[in-house]
Scaffold this motif. Structure first.
Motif, PDB file in Angstrom:
ATOM      1  N   HIS A  56       0.882  -1.154   0.093  1.00  0.00           N
ATOM      2  CA  HIS A  56       0.011   0.249  -0.124  1.00  0.00           C
ATOM      3  C   HIS A  56       0.928   1.342   0.180  1.00  0.00           C
ATOM      4  CE1 HIS A  56      -4.095  -1.876   1.038  1.00  0.00           C
ATOM      5  NE2 HIS A  56      -3.190  -2.883   1.111  1.00  0.00           N
TER       6      HIS A  56
ATOM      7  N   GLU B  42      -4.794   7.253  -7.668  1.00  0.00           N
ATOM      8  CA  GLU B  42      -5.486   5.920  -6.982  1.00  0.00           C
ATOM      9  C   GLU B  42      -5.786   4.793  -8.000  1.00  0.00           C
ATOM     10  OE1 GLU B  42      -8.303   6.439  -3.983  1.00  0.00           O
ATOM     11  OE2 GLU B  42      -7.947   8.668  -3.853  1.00  0.00           O
TER      12      GLU B  42
ATOM     13  N   THR C  64      -5.169   0.279  -8.238  1.00  0.00           N
ATOM     14  CA  THR C  64      -4.518  -1.132  -7.892  1.00  0.00           C
ATOM     15  C   THR C  64      -3.734  -1.329  -9.110  1.00  0.00           C
ATOM     16  OG1 THR C  64      -6.475  -1.790  -6.642  1.00  0.00           O
ATOM     17  CG2 THR C  64      -4.813  -3.477  -7.470  1.00  0.00           C
TER      18      THR C  64
ATOM     19  N   HIS D 219      -1.522  -1.192  -4.036  1.00  0.00           N
ATOM     20  CA  HIS D 219      -2.803  -0.140  -3.770  1.00  0.00           C
ATOM     21  C   HIS D 219      -2.335   1.141  -3.656  1.00  0.00           C
ATOM     22  CE1 HIS D 219      -5.339  -3.768  -3.482  1.00  0.00           C
ATOM     23  NE2 HIS D 219      -4.327  -4.474  -2.898  1.00  0.00           N
TER      24      HIS D 219
ATOM     25  N   GLU E 225      -3.430   4.804  -2.673  1.00  0.00           N
ATOM     26  CA  GLU E 225      -4.823   5.369  -2.211  1.00  0.00           C
ATOM     27  C   GLU E 225      -4.307   6.719  -1.395  1.00  0.00           C
ATOM     28  OE1 GLU E 225      -5.420   1.689  -0.092  1.00  0.00           O
ATOM     29  OE2 GLU E 225      -3.791   2.119   1.115  1.00  0.00           O
ATOM     30  N   SER E 226      -5.334   7.385  -1.082  1.00  0.00           N
ATOM     31  CA  SER E 226      -5.328   8.797  -0.435  1.00  0.00           C
ATOM     32  C   SER E 226      -4.448   8.542   0.809  1.00  0.00           C
ATOM     33  CB  SER E 226      -6.728   9.444  -0.250  1.00  0.00           C
ATOM     34  OG  SER E 226      -7.287   8.431   0.605  1.00  0.00           O
TER      35      SER E 226
ATOM     36  N   ARG F 183      -6.415   7.217   3.707  1.00  0.00           N
ATOM     37  CA  ARG F 183      -6.747   5.781   3.618  1.00  0.00           C
ATOM     38  C   ARG F 183      -5.453   5.022   3.774  1.00  0.00           C
ATOM     39  NH1 ARG F 183      -9.692   3.840  -1.628  1.00  0.00           N
ATOM     40  NH2 ARG F 183      -9.487   1.715  -0.568  1.00  0.00           N
ATOM     41  N   TYR F 184      -4.478   5.273   3.145  1.00  0.00           N
ATOM     42  CA  TYR F 184      -3.128   4.585   3.690  1.00  0.00           C
ATOM     43  C   TYR F 184      -2.710   4.743   5.102  1.00  0.00           C
ATOM     44  CZ  TYR F 184       2.023   4.291   3.928  1.00  0.00           C
ATOM     45  OH  TYR F 184       3.268   3.953   4.228  1.00  0.00           O
TER      46      TYR F 184
END
Ligand code: CUA
Length: 343
Positions: A159, A205, A207, A228, A230-231, A234-235
């Motif tokens: 991530h 963003e 996958t 992944h 992500e913002s 979210r991370y």
């Protein structure tokens, strides 16, 4: 897509088909990059494609013209034949330009572009200032992923927050692997006894699929992973969740599964933080229920996928270092209940 369509307007049909395929959906294509580094590489790819297309079209046209001329000459009779004999046999200018000058110019352009891109996609040196530090170890045949600063250990998925530079430290203690995320940067080898680095900054963003790009043994093809992007919010949430110990076990089946896991050979190879299982030979399973795939992309991480993996380990992934443990259906069901609960 509209930008792409306009750019491709007017290209010959076969080329348009190639371009269409390369732009397809989820394929891990360098043409759908999610970082500046990947777009630099894609720029070189397009340059090579257009240069090669140009050479192909010109050479193909000349071959056709020469064939037509020869056919006409054959059918044109003796008079035309005599006319041809008066003409110079070879045009040296043509050979000089087409055979020497043009290739040198083309190779020069490619060489300059290659050096320019290689400098821009960051050399394989450490970036200690990069805000995101990840350590990935190539295993047979999966990926051990660690976030040393946050104490997070996971497997087969990485991530990253968008907009922040990521420095991945690449190591291996067995054979040579190569980590490749086509949409984020080029390949980088993991060589026993050597430490390499891969750097990129995801800027959207998504996958992104990754895989091992160096033949490393019988299950090289089943050595995949996901990134992944992500913002940052979210991370951070993912980091917090994955840094915590295993969630408490709910339900009788899961409790039975946990006891079996801790007292059987499972615990000898796998860690589930918060339990007595602390083996390190295999992937850390503390939050295995939250991952997308099993066995490095071999199976989807569903109840059925997990049952399949436990019941037929060596047919799903022959040669895998995870042995085929003889398990009853009831044992498999309780293990699946326990492992799926590890969110
Ligand atoms: Cu690891 Cu191929």
């Amino acid at each position: 897509m509209t930008r792409r369509s306009r750019r491709f307007a007017g290209v010959p049909l076969p080329l348009a088909l190639v371009l269409t395929v390369s732009a397809c959906g989820d394929s891990p294509s360098i043409t759908t990059g999610g970082s500046p580094q990947a777009r630099h590489i894609a720029g070189s790819w397009w340059l090579l494609l257009w240069l090669a297309t140009g050479v192909y079209v010109i050479v193909g046209t000349l071959v056709v013209v020469a064939s037509v001329r020869r056919a006409r000459r054959r059918s044109g009779g003796e008079q035309a034949d005599r006319g041809q004999q008066d003409a110079p046999a070879v045009d040296n200018r043509f050979i000089l330009i087409g055979g020497l000058i043009v290739p040198v110019v083309i190779l020069g352009v490619v060489a300059v572009d290659t050096v320019r891109v290689a400098n821009r996609i960051a050399p394989a040196a450490a970036a200690p200032d990069a805000p995101v530090q990840i350590r990935v170890e190539g295993e047979r045949w999966w990926w051990r992923v660690e976030y040393p600063d946050e104490g997070v250990v996971t497997a087969n998925e990485i991530h990253v927050p968008i907009g922040e530079e990521v420095d991945i430290t690449l190591v291996s203690d067995n054979v040579i692997h190569s980590l490749w995320i086509p949409q984020l940067n080029g390949k980088q080898d993991m060589i026993p006894g050597q430490v390499n680095h891969l750097r990129f900054t995801a800027d959207r963003e998504g996958t992104f699929l990754g895989r091992c790009a160096e033949f490393c043994g019988v299950q090289h093809a089943h050595m995949q992973f996901q990134v992944h992007a992500e913002s940052p919010a979210r991370y951070d949430a993912w980091l917090r969740a994955n840094g915590a110990d295993a969630t408490s076990v709910a339900g009788d089946a899961a409790r039975t599964g946990r006891t079996f896991f801790e007292t059987s050979s499972c615990a000898g190879c796998h860690t589930v933080r918060g339990t007595s299982a602390n083996g390190t030979a295999g992937p850390d399973l503390t939050h295995v229920g939250s991952r997308a795939t099993l066995a490095a992309g071999s199976l989807p991480n569903t109840a059925a996928g997990m049952e399949e993996w436990l019941a037929h380990t060596q047919s799903v992934k022959p040669g895998s270092l995870m042995p085929q443990v003889p398990l009853t259906t009831a044992q498999i069901e309780s293990l699946v209940a326990f492992l799926r609960g590890l969110q």
